[in-house]
Design a protein around this motif. Structure first.
Motif, PDB file in Angstrom:
ATOM      1  N   PRO A   1       0.859  -1.427   0.383  1.00  0.00           N
ATOM      2  CA  PRO A   1       0.334   0.099   0.105  1.00  0.00           C
ATOM      3  C   PRO A   1       0.796   1.204  -0.114  1.00  0.00           C
ATOM      4  CG  PRO A   1      -0.825  -1.596   2.133  1.00  0.00           C
ATOM      5  CD  PRO A   1       0.411  -2.406   1.518  1.00  0.00           C
ATOM      6  N   GLU A   2       0.311   2.572  -0.912  1.00  0.00           N
ATOM      7  CA  GLU A   2       1.373   3.793  -1.151  1.00  0.00           C
ATOM      8  C   GLU A   2       1.763   3.806   0.664  1.00  0.00           C
ATOM      9  OE1 GLU A   2       0.681   7.916  -2.793  1.00  0.00           O
ATOM     10  OE2 GLU A   2       0.079   5.958  -4.051  1.00  0.00           O
ATOM     11  N   PRO A   3       1.066   4.399   1.520  1.00  0.00           N
ATOM     12  CA  PRO A   3       1.191   4.552   2.971  1.00  0.00           C
ATOM     13  C   PRO A   3       1.893   4.179   3.755  1.00  0.00           C
ATOM     14  CG  PRO A   3      -0.996   4.439   2.863  1.00  0.00           C
ATOM     15  CD  PRO A   3      -0.982   3.706   1.480  1.00  0.00           C
ATOM     16  N   LEU A   4       2.047   2.868   3.293  1.00  0.00           N
ATOM     17  CA  LEU A   4       3.239   1.954   4.022  1.00  0.00           C
ATOM     18  C   LEU A   4       4.643   2.590   3.360  1.00  0.00           C
ATOM     19  CD1 LEU A   4       4.477  -0.002   5.730  1.00  0.00           C
ATOM     20  CD2 LEU A   4       3.848  -2.051   4.436  1.00  0.00           C
ATOM     21  N   ARG A   5       4.784   1.667   1.805  1.00  0.00           N
ATOM     22  CA  ARG A   5       5.921   2.980   1.154  1.00  0.00           C
ATOM     23  C   ARG A   5       5.914   4.175   1.644  1.00  0.00           C
ATOM     24  NH1 ARG A   5       4.913   2.885  -4.044  1.00  0.00           N
ATOM     25  NH2 ARG A   5       2.764   2.887  -4.668  1.00  0.00           N
ATOM     26  N   LEU A   6       5.302   4.718   1.435  1.00  0.00           N
ATOM     27  CA  LEU A   6       5.941   6.378   1.581  1.00  0.00           C
ATOM     28  C   LEU A   6       6.366   6.722   3.074  1.00  0.00           C
ATOM     29  CD1 LEU A   6       5.578   9.524   0.399  1.00  0.00           C
ATOM     30  CD2 LEU A   6       3.693   9.200   1.966  1.00  0.00           C
ATOM     31  N   HIS A   7       6.036   5.198   4.408  1.00  0.00           N
ATOM     32  CA  HIS A   7       6.354   6.247   5.344  1.00  0.00           C
ATOM     33  C   HIS A   7       7.911   4.908   5.483  1.00  0.00           C
ATOM     34  CE1 HIS A   7       7.058   4.886   9.543  1.00  0.00           C
ATOM     35  NE2 HIS A   7       7.478   4.418  10.130  1.00  0.00           N
ATOM     36  N   ARG A   8       8.271   3.612   4.400  1.00  0.00           N
ATOM     37  CA  ARG A   8       9.215   3.573   4.724  1.00  0.00           C
ATOM     38  C   ARG A   8      10.690   4.282   4.344  1.00  0.00           C
ATOM     39  NH1 ARG A   8      10.111  -2.057   4.935  1.00  0.00           N
ATOM     40  NH2 ARG A   8      10.732  -1.748   3.472  1.00  0.00           N
ATOM     41  N   ILE A   9      10.242   4.810   2.591  1.00  0.00           N
ATOM     42  CA  ILE A   9      11.032   6.154   2.192  1.00  0.00           C
ATOM     43  C   ILE A   9      11.779   6.771   2.576  1.00  0.00           C
ATOM     44  CG2 ILE A   9      11.444   7.317   0.123  1.00  0.00           C
ATOM     45  CD1 ILE A   9       9.080   5.196  -1.387  1.00  0.00           C
ATOM     46  N   CYS A  10      10.476   7.483   3.413  1.00  0.00           N
ATOM     47  CA  CYS A  10      11.310   8.363   4.585  1.00  0.00           C
ATOM     48  C   CYS A  10      11.926   7.875   5.196  1.00  0.00           C
ATOM     49  CB  CYS A  10      10.177   9.240   5.167  1.00  0.00           C
ATOM     50  SG  CYS A  10       8.697  10.117   4.013  1.00  0.00           S
TER      51      CYS A  10
ATOM     52  N   ARG B   1      13.556   5.388   5.241  1.00  0.00           N
ATOM     53  CA  ARG B   1      14.939   4.785   5.003  1.00  0.00           C
ATOM     54  C   ARG B   1      16.662   5.688   4.101  1.00  0.00           C
ATOM     55  NH1 ARG B   1      13.435   1.403  -0.457  1.00  0.00           N
ATOM     56  NH2 ARG B   1      13.535   3.720  -0.830  1.00  0.00           N
ATOM     57  N   ASP B   2      15.464   6.747   3.356  1.00  0.00           N
ATOM     58  CA  ASP B   2      16.534   7.736   2.425  1.00  0.00           C
ATOM     59  C   ASP B   2      16.577   8.863   3.444  1.00  0.00           C
ATOM     60  OD1 ASP B   2      16.475   5.385   1.199  1.00  0.00           O
ATOM     61  OD2 ASP B   2      14.686   6.098  -0.148  1.00  0.00           O
ATOM     62  N   LYS B   3      15.576   9.063   4.021  1.00  0.00           N
ATOM     63  CA  LYS B   3      15.685  10.172   4.742  1.00  0.00           C
ATOM     64  C   LYS B   3      15.911  11.109   4.183  1.00  0.00           C
ATOM     65  CE  LYS B   3      17.585   8.752   8.499  1.00  0.00           C
ATOM     66  NZ  LYS B   3      17.461   7.180   8.211  1.00  0.00           N
ATOM     67  N   LEU B   4      14.081  10.975   3.793  1.00  0.00           N
ATOM     68  CA  LEU B   4      13.407  12.101   2.469  1.00  0.00           C
ATOM     69  C   LEU B   4      12.324  12.561   3.244  1.00  0.00           C
ATOM     70  CD1 LEU B   4      13.231   9.980  -0.280  1.00  0.00           C
ATOM     71  CD2 LEU B   4      15.407  11.303   0.174  1.00  0.00           C
ATOM     72  N   THR B   5      11.783  13.581   3.405  1.00  0.00           N
ATOM     73  CA  THR B   5      10.920  14.560   3.152  1.00  0.00           C
ATOM     74  C   THR B   5       9.424  14.147   2.366  1.00  0.00           C
ATOM     75  OG1 THR B   5      10.576  15.894   1.204  1.00  0.00           O
ATOM     76  CG2 THR B   5      12.152  16.748   2.964  1.00  0.00           C
TER      77      THR B   5
ATOM     78  N   ALA C   1       9.785  11.789  -1.038  1.00  0.00           N
ATOM     79  CA  ALA C   1       9.242  10.768  -1.353  1.00  0.00           C
ATOM     80  C   ALA C   1       7.902  10.381  -2.494  1.00  0.00           C
ATOM     81  CB  ALA C   1       8.959  10.350   0.178  1.00  0.00           C
ATOM     82  N   ALA C   2       6.920  11.012  -2.284  1.00  0.00           N
ATOM     83  CA  ALA C   2       6.012  11.281  -3.189  1.00  0.00           C
ATOM     84  C   ALA C   2       6.710  11.409  -4.301  1.00  0.00           C
ATOM     85  CB  ALA C   2       4.815  12.495  -2.425  1.00  0.00           C
ATOM     86  N   ALA C   3       7.622  12.237  -4.311  1.00  0.00           N
ATOM     87  CA  ALA C   3       7.728  12.396  -6.192  1.00  0.00           C
ATOM     88  C   ALA C   3       8.530  11.261  -6.397  1.00  0.00           C
ATOM     89  CB  ALA C   3       8.658  13.468  -5.999  1.00  0.00           C
TER      90      ALA C   3
END
Length: 215
Positions: free
Chosen positions: A139-148, A150-154, A158-160
């Motif tokens: 799911p996108e919310p889970l991926r968004l949280h993980r990317i932020c 993992r990669d120290k992104l805003t 992450a959405a981009a």
């Protein structure tokens, strides 16, 4: 599938958990080729690939010590499909060539099962090297949280990255198997282990059938 080696392509959406799934396949006896690691190798300071990237995107993507500034490059390519396509056209030939070298190396070592962990498997055309394709979706919310995390992104960064990738349906349509990650590691391990075993069993069955037909 050739006579001695089965190649499984592992791909899917960013932040879906491909690295975790890759580790489960490795535990099941697969030799792993990490395309992300290869992507880092081909842009090492002084490499031909890095020189071409600097020519395409400007010298500003190279830091004072001669290394690729990944965040600067990401800011350019993940906000423009045209720039992302240019990045892919520039770097993919180098990555694919090195992937083929690794496949040959593992084949010479007698490794019968190879997992190619490649986030951009389809974009690079590396799916043509594979006998099976396994995609990981979440799911996108889970991926968004993980990317932020993992990669120290805003959230915006992450959405981009997410918006620059294909939708889930793209992967489902092109995959032999799909692994769904909802954040439960035990369920993820069960799915990955089952698919890894099914592919081995299918390959062994095919080899036995071929041996019988040759008798």
């Amino acid at each position: 599938m050739n006579e001695n080696t089965v190649i499984v392509g592992l791909t899917g959406q960013t932040g879906a958990g491909k690295s975790t799934v890759s580790a489960y396949f490795e535990q099941n006896g697969y030799a792993v080729i990490d395309a992300d690691q290869i992507a880092r190798e081909v842009v090492e300071p002084g490499s031909d690939c890095l020189k071409k990237l600097a020519g395409a995107f400007g010298s500003g993507i190279v830091d004072p010590i001669g290394a690729l500034d990944r965040k600067k490059l990401a800011d350019i390519v993940f906000h423009s499909q045209k720039q992302l396509d240019l990045l892919n056209r520039t770097i993919f030939p180098y990555i694919t060539s090195r992937i083929q070298d690794r496949i040959q190396e593992f084949t010479r070592q007698g490794r019968p099962y190879i997992l190619l962990d490649a986030p951009t498997l389809f974009e690079a055309g590396a799916d043509s090297l594979c006998d099976y394709i396994v995609s990981v979706v979440a799911p996108e919310p889970l991926r968004l949280h993980r990317i932020c995390q993992r990669d120290k992104l805003t959230q915006e960064q992450a959405a981009a990255r997410i918006s620059a990738q294909h939708e889930e349906a793209f992967y489902r349509k092109r995959s032999s198997y799909v692994i769904e990650n909802y954040g439960d590691l035990s369920a993820l391990a069960e799915q990955a282990g089952a698919i890894a075993s099914m592919i081995i069993e299918a390959a062994e069955g095919s080899r036995e059938a071929t041996a019988d037909s040759d008798c």
